[in-house]
Structure formats: C-alpha cells, structure tokens
Scaffold this motif. Structure first.
Motif, mmCIF file in Angstrom:
data_model
loop_
_atom_site.group_PDB
_atom_site.id
_atom_site.type_symbol
_atom_site.label_atom_id
_atom_site.label_comp_id
_atom_site.label_asym_id
_atom_site.label_seq_id
_atom_site.Cartn_x
_atom_site.Cartn_y
_atom_site.Cartn_z
ATOM 1 N N TYR A 61 0.825 -1.204 0.000
ATOM 2 C CA TYR A 61 0.000 0.000 0.000
ATOM 3 C C TYR A 61 0.867 1.265 0.000
ATOM 4 C CZ TYR A 61 -3.317 3.504 1.618
ATOM 5 O OH TYR A 61 -4.077 4.636 1.744
ATOM 6 N N ILE A 62 1.955 1.239 0.769
ATOM 7 C CA ILE A 62 2.851 2.393 0.837
ATOM 8 C C ILE A 62 3.482 2.666 -0.523
ATOM 9 C CG2 ILE A 62 5.055 3.186 1.784
ATOM 10 C CD1 ILE A 62 4.270 1.888 4.409
ATOM 11 N N ASN A 64 2.251 1.920 -3.352
ATOM 12 C CA ASN A 64 1.180 2.118 -4.332
ATOM 13 C C ASN A 64 1.178 1.016 -5.406
ATOM 14 O OD1 ASN A 64 -1.080 3.317 -5.272
ATOM 15 N ND2 ASN A 64 -0.022 4.971 -6.350
ATOM 16 N N SER A 66 -0.659 -2.574 -6.776
ATOM 17 C CA SER A 66 -2.019 -3.114 -6.819
ATOM 18 C C SER A 66 -2.298 -4.009 -5.609
ATOM 19 C CB SER A 66 -2.219 -3.907 -8.105
ATOM 20 O OG SER A 66 -3.495 -4.492 -8.107
ATOM 21 N N ILE A 67 -3.116 -3.513 -4.704
ATOM 22 C CA ILE A 67 -3.360 -4.194 -3.446
ATOM 23 C C ILE A 67 -4.186 -5.461 -3.645
ATOM 24 C CG2 ILE A 67 -4.459 -3.969 -1.189
ATOM 25 C CD1 ILE A 67 -3.706 -1.041 -1.254
#
Length: 132
Positions: A61-62, A64, A66-67
C-alpha cells in the motif's frame, strides 16, 4: 466487536474442530495414534503465517502497488506455507510417508467442501420448490 467478526470467528473455530476430527479419523483409519487435541493445536499453529498478511499488504500500500492482486498472491503463498507446516508436522508426528500425510490433510477439506456444496444445493432446491 462487530457481528461479522464474531461470525467469522465462530465459523473458523468450527472448521478447525471439524478438520481436526476428520484428520484424526483418517489417521486412525491408517493405523496411527494421536488425539484431536493435538490436531487442533497443529491446525492453530499452521494458521500462524496468516498474521503476516496485513504487514505485507501495508508495504504494498505504501509503494502504491495493486493491493487486490497482491492480496490474492500473498494469501496463496501463506496458504501454501500453512499446508507445508501441517504436512511436515504430520509426517514427523506419525512417522508416515508424504503421500499418506497429503491424504490426511486434503481429505478433510474435500469432505467439508462436498458437505457445504451439497447443503447449499439442497437448500436452493428446497427454496426453489417453495417459491414455485
């Protein structure tokens, strides 16, 4: 505590107990001794790698990345790690071959899945007959 978390916990505990009972039944069928209490401890210990999902996902997430895709990949990786923990524990605990250990681990999940699918199909057939 939300009701969803409570329901998830109840379902997870039920599945762990059911899987441990079925694993012990299959072990007794193969002639191995043991107890359900040990199998429950083993299954709980094998779920330990799952606690790393959130910290790993936070790193993605940090940066950026694809989660959703990474969550799927990371979950599959930790699931394989958990299965390897169970397999190695059963082969060491019962001194059995890897093939028997795979059957002992996979068969309870197959039985549980077939049971859930059959209950779902039966309930949908009954609901369809009730509506029409």
């Amino acid at each position: 505590i939300s009701s969803g978390l409570l329901l998830f916990s109840i379902i997870l505990i039920s599945l762990i107990i059911l899987s441990a009972c079925l694993m012990d039944l299959i072990c007794q069928h193969f002639g191995f001794n043991g107890s359900i209490k040990i199998k429950i401890t083993l299954l709980n210990f094998s779920l330990f790698p799952m606690i790393f999902i959130l910290p790993v996902m936070y790193v993605f997430y940090i940066f950026n990345i694809s989660i959703f895709f990474m969550f799927f990949i990371i979950t599959i990786g930790f699931l394989i790690w958990s299965i390897l923990i169970i397999l190695s524990s059963i082969t060491e605990m019962h001194r059995c071959e890897l093939g028997k250990a795979i059957i002992i681990v996979i068969l309870p999940h197959v039985i549980t899945t077939l049971f859930i699918v059959s209950i779902s199909l039966l309930s949908s057939i009954l609901l369809f007959q009730l509506v029409s």
